[in-house]
Design a protein around this motif. Structure first.
Motif, PDB file in Angstrom:
ATOM      1  N   SER A 150       0.706  -1.265  -0.155  1.00 44.54           N
ATOM      2  CA  SER A 150       0.126   0.028   0.161  1.00 44.54           C
ATOM      3  C   SER A 150       0.715   1.075   0.010  1.00 44.54           C
ATOM      4  O   SER A 150       1.810   1.298   0.339  1.00 44.54           O
ATOM      5  CB  SER A 150      -0.878   0.146   1.147  1.00 44.54           C
ATOM      6  N   ASN A 151       0.183   2.138  -0.581  1.00 42.39           N
ATOM      7  CA  ASN A 151       0.670   3.832  -0.569  1.00 42.39           C
ATOM      8  C   ASN A 151       1.250   4.021   0.954  1.00 42.39           C
ATOM      9  O   ASN A 151       2.055   4.620   1.324  1.00 42.39           O
ATOM     10  CB  ASN A 151       0.161   4.545  -1.087  1.00 42.39           C
ATOM     11  N   VAL A 152       0.337   3.818   2.086  1.00 40.26           N
ATOM     12  CA  VAL A 152       0.318   4.345   3.248  1.00 40.26           C
ATOM     13  C   VAL A 152      -0.412   3.652   4.207  1.00 40.26           C
ATOM     14  O   VAL A 152      -1.533   2.713   3.862  1.00 40.26           O
ATOM     15  CB  VAL A 152      -0.405   5.838   3.084  1.00 40.26           C
ATOM     16  N   THR A 153       0.270   3.335   5.520  1.00 34.82           N
ATOM     17  CA  THR A 153      -0.487   2.474   6.598  1.00 34.82           C
ATOM     18  C   THR A 153      -1.087   3.559   7.591  1.00 34.82           C
ATOM     19  O   THR A 153      -0.174   4.296   7.908  1.00 34.82           O
ATOM     20  CB  THR A 153       0.651   1.692   7.308  1.00 34.82           C
ATOM     21  N   ILE A 154      -2.333   3.526   7.818  1.00 35.04           N
ATOM     22  CA  ILE A 154      -2.899   4.116   8.884  1.00 35.04           C
ATOM     23  C   ILE A 154      -2.898   3.026   9.995  1.00 35.04           C
ATOM     24  O   ILE A 154      -3.427   2.005  10.250  1.00 35.04           O
ATOM     25  CB  ILE A 154      -4.342   4.391   8.635  1.00 35.04           C
ATOM     26  N   ILE A 155      -2.614   3.710  11.235  1.00 35.76           N
ATOM     27  CA  ILE A 155      -2.351   2.832  12.697  1.00 35.76           C
ATOM     28  C   ILE A 155      -3.373   3.582  13.409  1.00 35.76           C
ATOM     29  O   ILE A 155      -3.332   4.906  13.751  1.00 35.76           O
ATOM     30  CB  ILE A 155      -1.032   2.851  13.215  1.00 35.76           C
ATOM     31  N   MET A 156      -4.339   2.843  13.863  1.00 34.10           N
ATOM     32  CA  MET A 156      -5.380   3.055  14.805  1.00 34.10           C
ATOM     33  C   MET A 156      -5.584   2.401  15.913  1.00 34.10           C
ATOM     34  O   MET A 156      -6.019   1.119  16.018  1.00 34.10           O
ATOM     35  CB  MET A 156      -6.844   2.941  14.079  1.00 34.10           C
ATOM     36  N   PRO A 157      -4.817   3.068  17.175  1.00 38.93           N
ATOM     37  CA  PRO A 157      -5.200   2.190  18.413  1.00 38.93           C
ATOM     38  C   PRO A 157      -6.810   2.423  18.944  1.00 38.93           C
ATOM     39  O   PRO A 157      -7.310   3.670  18.546  1.00 38.93           O
ATOM     40  CB  PRO A 157      -4.378   2.992  19.611  1.00 38.93           C
ATOM     41  N   ALA A 158      -7.182   1.263  19.694  1.00 38.04           N
ATOM     42  CA  ALA A 158      -8.516   1.482  19.825  1.00 38.04           C
ATOM     43  C   ALA A 158      -8.731   0.884  21.246  1.00 38.04           C
ATOM     44  O   ALA A 158      -8.112  -0.521  21.823  1.00 38.04           O
ATOM     45  CB  ALA A 158      -9.629   0.721  19.027  1.00 38.04           C
ATOM     46  N   TYR A 159      -9.476   1.459  22.204  1.00 37.34           N
ATOM     47  CA  TYR A 159      -9.681   0.909  23.558  1.00 37.34           C
ATOM     48  C   TYR A 159     -11.027   1.506  24.054  1.00 37.34           C
ATOM     49  O   TYR A 159     -11.332   2.487  24.372  1.00 37.34           O
ATOM     50  CB  TYR A 159      -8.677   1.445  24.556  1.00 37.34           C
ATOM     51  N   ASN A 160     -12.056   0.560  23.891  1.00 32.84           N
ATOM     52  CA  ASN A 160     -13.399   0.677  24.562  1.00 32.84           C
ATOM     53  C   ASN A 160     -14.005   1.780  23.746  1.00 32.84           C
ATOM     54  O   ASN A 160     -14.374   2.942  24.518  1.00 32.84           O
ATOM     55  CB  ASN A 160     -13.434   1.000  25.866  1.00 32.84           C
ATOM     56  N   VAL A 161     -13.858   2.078  22.457  1.00 36.56           N
ATOM     57  CA  VAL A 161     -14.428   3.037  21.744  1.00 36.56           C
ATOM     58  C   VAL A 161     -15.568   2.722  20.740  1.00 36.56           C
ATOM     59  O   VAL A 161     -15.661   3.127  19.664  1.00 36.56           O
ATOM     60  CB  VAL A 161     -13.337   3.496  20.727  1.00 36.56           C
ATOM     61  N   SER A 162     -16.378   1.723  21.222  1.00 37.74           N
ATOM     62  CA  SER A 162     -17.465   1.242  20.365  1.00 37.74           C
ATOM     63  C   SER A 162     -18.414   2.234  19.940  1.00 37.74           C
ATOM     64  O   SER A 162     -19.338   2.118  18.862  1.00 37.74           O
ATOM     65  CB  SER A 162     -18.244   0.099  21.147  1.00 37.74           C
ATOM     66  N   ASP A 163     -18.726   3.204  20.822  1.00 37.60           N
ATOM     67  CA  ASP A 163     -19.618   4.538  20.380  1.00 37.60           C
ATOM     68  C   ASP A 163     -18.829   5.314  19.299  1.00 37.60           C
ATOM     69  O   ASP A 163     -19.744   6.221  18.839  1.00 37.60           O
ATOM     70  CB  ASP A 163     -19.932   5.296  21.483  1.00 37.60           C
ATOM     71  N   TYR A 164     -17.767   5.031  18.920  1.00 36.18           N
ATOM     72  CA  TYR A 164     -17.142   6.024  18.130  1.00 36.18           C
ATOM     73  C   TYR A 164     -16.316   5.548  16.871  1.00 36.18           C
ATOM     74  O   TYR A 164     -16.106   6.133  15.666  1.00 36.18           O
ATOM     75  CB  TYR A 164     -15.968   7.026  18.656  1.00 36.18           C
ATOM     76  N   ILE A 165     -15.890   4.182  17.039  1.00 35.79           N
ATOM     77  CA  ILE A 165     -15.016   3.648  15.919  1.00 35.79           C
ATOM     78  C   ILE A 165     -15.658   3.553  14.607  1.00 35.79           C
ATOM     79  O   ILE A 165     -15.000   3.619  13.462  1.00 35.79           O
ATOM     80  CB  ILE A 165     -14.372   2.511  16.304  1.00 35.79           C
ATOM     81  N   GLU A 166     -16.920   3.379  14.436  1.00 35.68           N
ATOM     82  CA  GLU A 166     -17.556   3.373  13.168  1.00 35.68           C
ATOM     83  C   GLU A 166     -17.411   4.407  12.191  1.00 35.68           C
ATOM     84  O   GLU A 166     -17.167   4.232  11.079  1.00 35.68           O
ATOM     85  CB  GLU A 166     -19.019   2.910  13.251  1.00 35.68           C
ATOM     86  N   THR A 167     -17.457   5.372  13.094  1.00 36.59           N
ATOM     87  CA  THR A 167     -17.445   6.836  12.393  1.00 36.59           C
ATOM     88  C   THR A 167     -15.928   7.169  11.899  1.00 36.59           C
ATOM     89  O   THR A 167     -15.782   7.435  10.690  1.00 36.59           O
ATOM     90  CB  THR A 167     -17.925   7.955  13.162  1.00 36.59           C
ATOM     91  N   ALA A 168     -15.027   6.558  12.704  1.00 37.88           N
ATOM     92  CA  ALA A 168     -13.672   6.631  12.328  1.00 37.88           C
ATOM     93  C   ALA A 168     -13.348   5.953  10.883  1.00 37.88           C
ATOM     94  O   ALA A 168     -12.638   6.298  10.023  1.00 37.88           O
ATOM     95  CB  ALA A 168     -12.656   6.340  13.287  1.00 37.88           C
ATOM     96  N   ILE A 169     -13.642   4.615  10.945  1.00 41.40           N
ATOM     97  CA  ILE A 169     -13.398   3.591   9.791  1.00 41.40           C
ATOM     98  C   ILE A 169     -14.335   4.030   8.576  1.00 41.40           C
ATOM     99  O   ILE A 169     -13.686   3.959   7.539  1.00 41.40           O
ATOM    100  CB  ILE A 169     -13.850   2.246  10.396  1.00 41.40           C
TER     101      ILE A 169
END
Length: 340
Positions: free
Chosen positions: A2-21
């Motif tokens: 890939s051109n770029v790797t996006i690194i996303m740490p996640a900890y108890n973010v079920s209310d928000y992670i869908e919007t991020a992805i």
């Protein structure tokens, strides 16, 4: 690859992670990989991520025992296949042109710093004009980092060449607290950055959550560590003649921020606290321009029931604002007022 790797740490973010992805899936540049490092979540983060993994092979998921955001990012860095790296917190989101502009600019420099927008709830990304970026080279890179102006202290607003970050994997030292770990991390590789493209337009949307690491009330030991960290980092640059004034300015502002955020119960010696404030104010030769922070300090003095002193300092701000006579705050009689 890939051109770029996006690194996303996640900890108890079920209310928000869908919007991020979803904001990643809307990118105009499509050649990317997203590595989600689940740092021991106990909520529904995994089921939400699994839905996206089944739909898109560019998304990877890794679970690890809770070790903190810094460790999660290092795990992502080890797994990254692209030569370009960027970061996205799981409760934030990005403009559709985030990757397109960041990767394009990074082809000609070592690092890119994109604009950031502070938001208090979901907002549609603004239309991007794709204006020409500002290029920093040589000593200007460290100057802007020390002053935290064109180069801010957020790792998530950076696009970085992977080779510059790899030495982080060999370091045994780690940040003491989650708070300010971005500053700690950036400072570990900034010496090797010789050129930076500054994109002023907001490509990154930073959600202000009351219960987040940055915005939750800090215990006094973290506040002290915050200043000690910046003091330590700035000590690396104080010997550079062209950085001396920048270093002292940054240290004063960091210490002022720490003082203004202290609660009354954390102020054990009122006289020392007030004298520290005065010394900082007297050193602001170019005028004190952060009205919000200044008002917080004055209010703190009011809480200490030193109303006369608060009025004296607040009225003195007229001179500081206009950049006229900072001697007003240096006068001997004002120090006498504090001599309680």
């Amino acid at each position: 690859m890939s051109n770029v790797t996006i690194i996303m740490p996640a900890y108890n973010v079920s209310d928000y992670i869908e919007t991020a992805i979803k904001s990643v899936l809307k990118q105009t540049l499509t050649d990317w990989e997203l590595i989600i490092i689940d740092d021991g979540s106990t909520d529904d983060t995994l089921p939400i991520v699994q839905q996206f993994i089944q739909q898109d092979s560019r998304i990877q998921y890794v679970f690890q025992e809770n070790s903190g955001q810094h460790a999660a990012r290092l795990t992502g860095l080890r797994l990254a296949s692209a030569d370009f790296i960027t970061f996205l917190d799981a409760d934030d989101w990005v403009s559709p042109k985030w990757l397109e502009i960041g990767v394009r600019e990074l082809n000609d420099v070592d690092m890119v710093n994109v604009g950031i927008e502070y938001v208090y709830g979901y907002e549609m990304p603004k239309e991007i004009q794709d204006k020409k970026s500002k290029i920093l080279r040589g000593s200007d890179v460290l100057c802007e980092w020390v002053l935290e102006r064109d180069i801010n202290g957020y790792l998530c607003t950076k696009f970085i060449k992977k080779a510059l970050m790899m030495p982080l994997l060999k370091m045994s030292e780690t940040p003491k607290f989650n708070y300010l770990e971005d500053v700690w991390t950036i400072d570990r590789f900034i010496d090797n950055v010789n050129s930076v493209a500054v994109v002023e337009e907001p490509l990154y949307y930073y959600l202000q959550r009351k219960n987040s690491t940055v915005h939750s009330e800090m215990p006094i030991e973290k506040k002290k560590y915050a200043y000690q960290l910046v003091e330590h980092l700035m000590g690396r640059y104080i010997g550079e003649s062209y950085l001396g004034n920048c270093v002292m300015y940054r240290l004063r502002r960091t210490y002022m921020k720490m003082l203004s955020s202290m609660t009354i119960s954390e102020i054990h010696n009122e006289k020392t606290y007030l004298l520290n404030i005065l010394e900082l104010l007297k050193s602001e030769d170019d005028g004190f321009d952060d009205m919000h922070m200044f008002d917080r300090l004055v209010w703190k003095i009011c809480e200490l029931k030193l109303l006369t002193l608060a009025m004296i300092i607040r009225n003195g701000l007229v001179f500081l604002k206009n950049g006229e006579v900072t001697k007003w705050l240096k006068s001997h009689w004002l120090v006498q007022v504090v001599d309680i």
